[in-house]
Write an enzyme that holds these catalytic residues in place. Structure first.
Site, PDB file in Angstrom:
ATOM      1  N   GLY A 349       1.102  -1.056   0.075  1.00 56.28           N
ATOM      2  CA  GLY A 349      -0.036   0.035  -0.134  1.00 56.28           C
ATOM      3  C   GLY A 349       0.896   1.382   0.027  1.00 56.28           C
ATOM      4  O   GLY A 349       2.010   1.274   0.244  1.00 56.28           O
ATOM      5  N   GLY A 352       0.188   8.892   2.163  1.00 54.69           N
ATOM      6  CA  GLY A 352       0.802  10.344   2.185  1.00 54.69           C
ATOM      7  C   GLY A 352       2.190  10.350   2.706  1.00 54.69           C
ATOM      8  O   GLY A 352       3.181  11.052   2.371  1.00 54.69           O
ATOM      9  N   GLY A 354       4.501   7.403   2.744  1.00 48.50           N
ATOM     10  CA  GLY A 354       5.349   6.680   2.081  1.00 48.50           C
ATOM     11  C   GLY A 354       4.791   5.193   1.558  1.00 48.50           C
ATOM     12  O   GLY A 354       3.524   5.048   1.426  1.00 48.50           O
ATOM     13  N   LYS A 369       7.762  -0.125   6.094  1.00 50.65           N
ATOM     14  CA  LYS A 369       7.291   1.218   5.696  1.00 50.65           C
ATOM     15  C   LYS A 369       8.394   2.169   5.379  1.00 50.65           C
ATOM     16  O   LYS A 369       9.264   2.362   6.182  1.00 50.65           O
ATOM     17  CB  LYS A 369       6.300   1.799   6.634  1.00 50.65           C
ATOM     18  CG  LYS A 369       6.106   3.061   6.216  1.00 50.65           C
ATOM     19  CD  LYS A 369       4.993   3.547   7.529  1.00 50.65           C
ATOM     20  CE  LYS A 369       4.501   4.978   7.309  1.00 50.65           C
ATOM     21  NZ  LYS A 369       3.603   5.420   8.386  1.00 50.65           N
ATOM     22  N   ASP A 466      -5.414  10.495  12.934  1.00 44.25           N
ATOM     23  CA  ASP A 466      -5.636  10.055  11.783  1.00 44.25           C
ATOM     24  C   ASP A 466      -6.232   8.688  11.645  1.00 44.25           C
ATOM     25  O   ASP A 466      -5.852   7.577  10.732  1.00 44.25           O
ATOM     26  CB  ASP A 466      -4.117   9.989  10.960  1.00 44.25           C
ATOM     27  CG  ASP A 466      -4.497  10.171   9.250  1.00 44.25           C
ATOM     28  OD1 ASP A 466      -5.482  10.335   8.877  1.00 44.25           O
ATOM     29  OD2 ASP A 466      -3.721   9.523   8.449  1.00 44.25           O
TER      30      ASP A 466
END
Length: 661
Positions: A349, A352, A354, A369, A466
């Site tokens: 995936g 925003g 990375g 990540k 978030d």
């Protein structure tokens, strides 16, 4: 030291050679006392009864033939430390060895503290509970001008957590954060040496404490990691120690001390830069000039080939934040090999911040990540995520395995979630259609438990900022785990209710309306995002982007509220469930989701309230038929945060069994 400063020093050296001299800079504030012989007093300022005795600083008296009760003392380095200059904040690193020996029985008192203070002298009447930090008149006042890390051996106030703890104090003896040391195997009053390290990077302070003098053991015990603003202090401060006794007595001893503070001067402070010019013969001048020119051109070539590190000092910060003892540091080569050199085929995936890749490390599947180079706040996001999630432990939070910073790359390594993210489950082909209502319920409950832990179960309140379906990961059993803490912020549980941001952060569709007006994030804004998530999971509908329409009419919350208004709420449910659910349960959850999305933040339930509803301990909040308008400032709440007796006696059946952490 920055590369630009290094270049200036090189050019100054070359210039000095040309003009017949050599330039030697000295450090602004560095000292090291492996012990304290009698001549140490030349470099120290000893206040009241502080003395050098037995090669150590006795911060309070070590007198065998007289009373040492109700004493206080202070010992500081004679030269002040410049902590602030033209907006630049200094950082420092200090290590020291303490020895606290109880004299009175059965216990001693009161304690020692490392201090940064405007005044090197001990305040009067600061014995006993005041630890030599403040007195009754200055406690809690701006006039105190002191920051202290206390090593407290007596519980004097109701606020004290116990009689063996470390605390961070600002202008007061009441700590803004405390940490008991027993769980770290440290006993301050054992009469055995205790070793401490304090690091400040200009923004955060870290405190490490251990009974071992080995650095690796010390770094395992990060007892405090806390944001710290030194604005309460003047530009120049004294660094040192204070201590006290009361009717309960102890020997407060500092056996060794090292301090290293960075230079934030602009060249006008004589004590920070002392230029010593030494005459040299003509031959040395010529040789020096040649060497200087060669070095200059070599450095120029090197800079062109290897650009300056964009995240200078990040390695230093990662060494001492709370994850360091638990999360492993990986090499870039290892992670490249694990992910097939970050092969796009292994991509899981992209967001925003990375891209996430699947990898295999030590015969274990992991998710790696890689922070995007285009991310405007790459370092801040990286540090925030590592520092936040690394200190948290909950079955519904993604587990951080390790990290890597090498060759300008920032990477995080997590446990691998085989069922991917929640958004892919909802909107990816027909997976969600095949999932049962029980699976969706379990996901909602898992996220609720995670947020309740962040808001109420941690030492400091954590605001995720978030919450969204793409940040909810699913393990092999479809258990929900909240991840991506790149925007997370922590707050104290005292009087701080919000975190202010310079720019609006979050994901449109999940952001509460007040964020756009106030730029403040609160527990209530997390609750709003959770409400959107609940509606998204039940309705199988994307949250929408209200910004596209310039209002909130396009949001999923507004869409579901219309069904509620017309008393046909169940029609909003995802058709792929094919009616395989209990109508009362699903209506309760839809109402709960709408309540979390209430335009008035004071009307939203807390995450603790949400769990009470999910466990059947409380009814869902009562909603008006019409969707309320957003009004600022908000109207007083009618939905209470505190559970009343009627909720305690509720006989509702829980939607699902919630297991403990």
């Amino acid at each position: 030291m920055s590369s630009s400063l290094a270049k200036i020093r090189i050019l100054l050296l070359v210039a000095a050679v040309f003009f017949g001299g050599a330039v030697v800079p000295t450090r602004c504030l560095y000292f090291n006392f492996p012990s304290f012989p009698n001549n140490s007093t030349e470099h120290l300022k000893l206040s009241n009864n502080a003395k050098i005795f037995k090669d150590a600083i006795q911060v309070t008296p070590d007198v065998r033939v007289a009373s040492i009760a109700n004493e206080s003392g202070r010992a500081v380095y004679k030269v002040p430390f410049l902590i602030r200059n033209n907006g630049k904040i200094a950082s420092f690193n200090t290590t020291f060895e303490l020895n606290i020996s109880p004299v009175s029985t059965p216990v001693g008192g009161e304690g020692l503290a490392f201090i940064l203070a405007a005044d090197g002298s001990r305040p009067g009447d600061s014995d006993g509970q005041w630890l030599g930090i403040v007195n009754a008149s200055t406690n809690g006042t701006p006039e105190a001008q002191i920051v202290a890390v206390e090593f407290d051996t007596r519980k004097n106030f109701p606020q004290d957590i116990d009689s063996n703890h470390v605390g961070l104090n600002l202008n007061s003896v009441f700590s803004i954060i405390e940490q008991p040391l027993s769980e770290f195997g440290v006993n301050l009053s054992s009469g055995i040496s205790v070793f401490a390290m304090i690091r400040y990077d200009g923004e955060n302070i870290s405190v490490f404490v251990s009974m071992s003098n080995k650095t690796e053991d010390l770094l395992k015990n990060n007892v405090i990691f806390q944001a710290l603003n030194l604005s309460i202090l003047p530009d120049n401060v004294y660094v040192g120690f204070s201590g006290s006794t009361s009717d309960f007595t102890q020997l407060n001893c500092v056996k060794s001390w090292q301090f290293n503070g960075t230079d934030v001067s602009d060249g006008r402070h004589k004590r920070l830069w002392i230029w010593l010019t030494v005459g040299v013969v003509g031959g040395v001048v010529i040789c020096g000039a040649v060497i200087g020119l060669v070095y200059h051109f070599w450095m120029r070539k090197r800079v062109l080939n290897y650009p300056e590190e964009p995240y200078e000092g990040i390695e230093h910060q990662l060494q001492h934040i709370s994850i360091a003892p638990r999360a492993q540091k990986f090499g870039l080569r290892e992670l490249k090999k694990a992910t097939g050199n970050f092969n796009p085929k292994n991509g899981l995936g992209k967001g925003g911040f990375g891209t996430v890749y699947k990898g295999n490390l030590m015969n274990r599947d992991v998710a790696v990540k890689k922070i995007s180079e285009d991310s405007r706040q790459g370092k801040q996001e990286f540090i925030a995520e590592v520092a936040t999630i690394g200190s948290l432990h909950h079955k519904n939070l993604v587990n951080l395995i390790g990290w890597c910073y090498e060759k300008r790359d920032l990477l995080l390594v997590y446990e691998y979630m085989p069922n991917g993210s929640l958004d892919k489950l909802i909107f990816g082909c027909d997976k969600m259609g095949a999932s049962s209502w029980e699976t969706r319920q379990n996901i909602i409950c898992g996220v609720a438990e995670a947020l309740d832990y962040l808001h109420n179960g941690c030492e400091k309140t954590v605001l995720h900022r978030d919450v969204k379906s793409s940040n909810i990961m699913l393990d092999s059993k479809f258990e929900a785990k909240l991840g991506d803490f790149g925007l997370a912020r922590t707050m104290h549980r005292t009087d701080q209710t919000h975190h202010s941001t310079r720019e609006i952060a979050g994901t449109p569709g999940y952001m509460a309306p007040e964020i756009f007006l106030t730029s403040r994030v609160t527990a209530e804004t997390d609750v709003y995002a959770f409400g959107v998530l609940v509606l998204e999971v039940i309705c199988g509908r994307r949250p929408g982007n209200p910004m596209d329409l310039g209002s909130y009419d396009g949001s999923i919350a507004h869409w579901v509220w219309e069904f509620h208004k017309e008393q046909r709420l169940v029609e909003a449910v995802d058709e792929r469930l094919e009616g395989q659910f209990v109508r009362e349960e699903i209506e309760y959850l839809l109402i709960l989701g709408l309540a979390c999305c209430h335009p008035n933040p004071l009307q939203r339930p807390t995450m603790r309230n949400v769990l009470q509803v999910l466990k059947g301990e409380a009814n869902p909040p009562i909603l008006p038929d019409e969707r309320p308008s957003f009004v600022w400032p908000p109207m007083p709440p009618s939905f209470k945060d505190d559970t009343d007796s009627s909720l305690k006696d509720s006989q509702l059946t829980p939607f699902t069994e919630l297991s403990g952490r």
